[in-house]
Scaffold this active site. Structure first.
Site, PDB file in Angstrom:
ATOM      1  N   ASP A  86     -59.055  -4.461  24.281  1.00 34.43           N
ATOM      2  CA  ASP A  86     -59.200  -2.680  23.414  1.00 34.43           C
ATOM      3  C   ASP A  86     -60.446  -2.305  23.856  1.00 34.43           C
ATOM      4  OD1 ASP A  86     -58.735  -0.676  21.761  1.00 34.43           O
ATOM      5  OD2 ASP A  86     -57.793  -1.712  20.375  1.00 34.43           O
ATOM      6  N   ASP A  97     -59.677   5.958  23.516  1.00 34.27           N
ATOM      7  CA  ASP A  97     -59.217   4.402  22.960  1.00 34.27           C
ATOM      8  C   ASP A  97     -58.026   4.074  23.626  1.00 34.27           C
ATOM      9  OD1 ASP A  97     -58.659   2.309  21.290  1.00 34.27           O
ATOM     10  OD2 ASP A  97     -58.614   3.564  19.358  1.00 34.27           O
ATOM     11  N   HIS A 157     -53.654   6.609  15.299  1.00 32.06           N
ATOM     12  CA  HIS A 157     -54.517   7.247  14.547  1.00 32.06           C
ATOM     13  C   HIS A 157     -54.962   8.667  15.168  1.00 32.06           C
ATOM     14  CE1 HIS A 157     -57.521   5.810  17.005  1.00 32.06           C
ATOM     15  NE2 HIS A 157     -56.865   4.493  16.965  1.00 32.06           N
ATOM     16  N   HIS A 165     -61.516   6.806  13.946  1.00 29.33           N
ATOM     17  CA  HIS A 165     -60.305   6.643  13.342  1.00 29.33           C
ATOM     18  C   HIS A 165     -60.202   8.154  12.438  1.00 29.33           C
ATOM     19  CE1 HIS A 165     -60.096   2.175  13.748  1.00 29.33           C
ATOM     20  NE2 HIS A 165     -59.190   2.808  14.743  1.00 29.33           N
ATOM     21  N   GLU A 190     -50.578   3.149  19.183  1.00 28.72           N
ATOM     22  CA  GLU A 190     -50.918   1.774  19.525  1.00 28.72           C
ATOM     23  C   GLU A 190     -49.888   0.561  18.986  1.00 28.72           C
ATOM     24  OE1 GLU A 190     -54.508  -0.015  18.101  1.00 28.72           O
ATOM     25  OE2 GLU A 190     -55.170   2.026  17.184  1.00 28.72           O
ATOM     26  N   GLU A 282     -51.893   0.342  24.054  1.00 34.76           N
ATOM     27  CA  GLU A 282     -52.415   1.795  23.506  1.00 34.76           C
ATOM     28  C   GLU A 282     -52.953   2.669  24.524  1.00 34.76           C
ATOM     29  OE1 GLU A 282     -56.194   1.170  21.058  1.00 34.76           O
ATOM     30  OE2 GLU A 282     -55.836   2.907  20.144  1.00 34.76           O
TER      31      GLU A 282
HETATM   32 MN    MN Z   1     -58.139   0.464  20.254  1.00 37.49          MN
HETATM   33 MN    MN Z   2     -57.174   2.736  18.160  1.00 42.01          MN
END
Ligand code: MN
Ligand code: MN
Length: 300
Positions: A86, A97, A157, A165, A190, A282
């Protein structure tokens, strides 16, 4: 966050660097590699590409769903695990992200496909006006079609400037939320798929923290550490980054005090309740009137 037209270039750049870094990192995930070295290499790559990490790169293994960030002396060797990498890049506060699963065991290709296909299916339906619960439903149904469960208490998010977030919560199952996505909203989708129960709990011992309040602290030694933490501009940071500058005992004490005072917040590893194996995929996307633009995409 609803994106202003003027900021779009930074968000596209952050997204692209995030995707290039993810691609780079997943190729480093091999049997025999040291987990911490892969994380450090990905963080360095993000800087080399002209951004900074939106958060410390993380590799969560097997039943750890997310937020495994190595401590300074971590000796974890990648072997036959299911690895979730990630990573994200930040450009002038614009955030990317994204995450992918690398199955080193060779036994969980279907599990990895379940989260990847769920992400692809969600991206297909995301557009302004769709209800969040509907997006979750598509994710849930896709994962279920592979015979696995989505993790219900982990979600996508919104992203904001220097905010990893924010609202809205993008569920991984149909939670009945009728809130509609809005045009020019930036969100991360995600899906997590698991062989287990479909819920996670927070373990102890966070290695990732984030400044949560602008309050000052009284102790002058703790203040010095807080000074450094403030330079991260409320982006999540790794405890081991502070160890380059301060002795270990000082960092441990400072983080403990700052957390007690509510000035920082920790993100401990998230563990699947039934110790099921977990996969994750994601991407960060920009919601459009008639679809969405994937920002975390390798483009030329
Ligand atoms: Mn992430
Ligand atoms: Mn994330």
């Amino acid at each position: 966050m609803i994106l202003e037209e003027s900021g779009l270039a930074d968000w596209r750049k952050a997204g692209k660097i995030s995707a290039v870094a993810l691609d780079y990192g997943r190729k480093l995930i091999k049997k025999g590699a040291l987990l911490i070295e892969v994380c450090n290499a990905v963080d360095a790559k993000i800087v080399e590409l002209g951004a900074r990490p939106s958060f410390p790169s993380q590799i969560s293994l097997d039943h750890v769903a997310a937020h495994y960030c190595p401590e300074a002396g971590d000796r974890t060797i990648l072997d036959v695990q299911v690895c979730k990498l990630d990573v994200g890049a930040c450009v002038n506060g614009a955030m990317g992200d994204n995450a992918a699963t690398v199955d080193l065991s060779g036994n969980y290709a279907e599990l990895a496909a379940a989260s990847e296909k769920a992400l692809a299916a969600a991206i297909k339906v995301v557009k302004a006006g769709i209800a969040l619960g509907e997006v979750g439903k598509v994710i849930q149904e896709t994962i279920a079609s592979y015979g696995f469960s989505p993790i219900r208490n982990l979600s996508g998010h919104g992203l904001g400037k220097f905010e990893i977030h924010t609202k809205p919560t993008v569920p991984n199952f149909d939670n009945g939320d009728k809130t509609q996505l809005q045009e020019n909203e930036v969100i991360a989708i995600e899906p997590f798929a698991t062989t287990g129960k479909g819920t996670i709990y927070e373990s102890a011992n966070a290695e990732v923290f984030m400044q949560a309040s602008d309050r000052q602290t009284r102790d002058s030694e703790v203040r010095k550490v807080l000074e450094r933490i403030r330079s991260y501009e409320k982006l999540p940071f790794a405890k081991r980054w502070l160890l380059k500058e301060f002795p270990a005992f000082k960092v441990s004490v400072a983080l403990k005090i700052l957390e007690q005072q509510g000035i920082i917040h920790g993100f401990p590893p998230l563990i699947e309740e039934a110790k099921g194996i977990v996969s994750q995929a994601e991407k960060t996307v920009l919601v459009k009137a008639d679809g969405c633009e994937v920002l975390t995409e390798v483009t030329d």
